[in-house]
Design an enzyme around this catalytic site. Structure first.
Site, PDB file in Angstrom:
ATOM      1  N   ASP A 142       0.831  -1.212   0.000  1.00  0.00           N
ATOM      2  CA  ASP A 142       0.000   0.000   0.000  1.00  0.00           C
ATOM      3  C   ASP A 142       0.863   1.259   0.000  1.00  0.00           C
ATOM      4  OD1 ASP A 142       1.025  -0.274   2.522  1.00  0.00           O
ATOM      5  OD2 ASP A 142      -0.844   0.086   3.592  1.00  0.00           O
ATOM      6  N   GLU A 143       2.061   1.167  -0.535  1.00  0.00           N
ATOM      7  CA  GLU A 143       2.976   2.307  -0.571  1.00  0.00           C
ATOM      8  C   GLU A 143       3.193   2.805  -1.999  1.00  0.00           C
ATOM      9  OE1 GLU A 143       5.880   1.842   3.283  1.00  0.00           O
ATOM     10  OE2 GLU A 143       6.439   0.767   1.457  1.00  0.00           O
TER      11      GLU A 143
END
Length: 303
Positions: free
Chosen positions: A221-222
């Site tokens: 989720d980066e």
């Protein structure tokens, strides 16, 4: 007379054999004009079938049938050919249907028994293999889920941006972005919903950046944003805040579960290499999450 008839039969048989090939066999004058070509020329250019021996192409420069952007390279190759040496070049030809058409041409300079120099070439349609190579290259440089640049492409662009910035007075900024509470989305709504959210967020982030900026998926989720040509730190902060607001304004129930934590580092203020810039942006992100998430932190403000 019998010898001439025999020779004509051999030439006719040879031409008939060449016409059976899927490749196009051509003969050019040394100034690049078409002298002879085989029937596959029709298929290669997507034109109506005509008698190849009376083809209106004959006598015209070969480059007239090549994409404008590729003509210079082809002309240079043809002018530099040496006898008995084969030179190869990929270029695009102009099709009647305007479809992209890549060919691989192999050319050599030939001197016949009468000492008259000609250029002989073989053209092979490589459109599909060329597109496949592009697909493979794209997959190697892009994230499979979001189609954003991956780490490899990001690091290449970082090096380019920093090298350019060294020659100017502009700054390069790196925003390291983490989606707060994303694990909750996967746990409650499932990984498919999580994937769809990642795609939606990547689209929104990209739409709020300039065309000169790079948005990459770092993993999970980066995300990472590479900002070029920046003059003031305030510009960088404004872009980061714009991204946060854009995600906050997503109106579906799942997206409202997540916010952004952003860490920023700046070249040359905070780091002198791309490696250090990544490290410092990551540290700023960690600091942002430690401050309660849903906020922006500059590496310089940590000191």
């Amino acid at each position: 007379m019998d010898e001439i008839k025999s020779l004509n039969k051999i030439n006719a048989a040879h031409l008939a054999t060449l016409n059976m090939l899927s490749e196009v066999v051509i003969k050019l004058s040394t100034d690049g004009k078409l002298i002879r070509l085989t029937e596959s020329w029709n298929k290669l250019l997507g034109v109506e079938i005509f008698n190849i021996t009376s083809c209106p192409c004959l006598g015209k420069p070969f480059t007239d049938f090549v994409e404008v952007e590729d003509r210079t390279a082809l002309s240079q190759l043809l002018s530099q050919l040496k006898q008995n040496e084969i030179s190869t070049l990929r270029f695009r030809m102009l099709r009647a249907d305007l479809a992209e058409n890549w060919v691989e041409g192999k050319f050599t300079l030939f001197v016949n028994n009468h000492e008259q120099s000609v250029i002989r070439g073989v053209l092979r349609d490589v459109t599909e293999s060329n597109l496949q190579e592009k697909r493979i290259a794209h997959l190697a440089m892009h994230d499979a889920l979001t189609n954003l640049p991956n780490r490899i492409l990001l690091e290449e662009r970082m090096e380019q941006a920093i090298n350019q910035a060294r020659r100017t007075e502009f700054k390069v900024a790196l925003l390291f972005i983490d989606l707060d509470n994303f694990k909750q989305v996967n746990d409650v709504h499932g990984h498919e919903a999580g994937d769809q959210l990642l795609i939606a967020i990547s689209n929104i982030l990209k739409s709020n950046l300039r065309t000169s900026d790079t948005l990459a998926r770092w993993g999970g989720d980066e995300f990472v944003v590479l900002l070029q040509g920046m003059q003031q730190v305030s510009e960088i902060c404004n872009i980061a805040e714009k991204l946060m607001r854009a995600i906050e304004n997503m109106d579906d129930d799942i997206s409202k579960l997540v916010t952004l934590s952003i860490g920023a580092a700046i070249f040359p203020d905070d780091a002198d290499t791309s490696h250090n810039l990544l490290q410092h942006a990551d540290k700023a992100l960690f600091f942002a999450k430690s401050q309660g998430r849903n906020n922006i932190q500059l590496y310089n403000n940590m000191n």
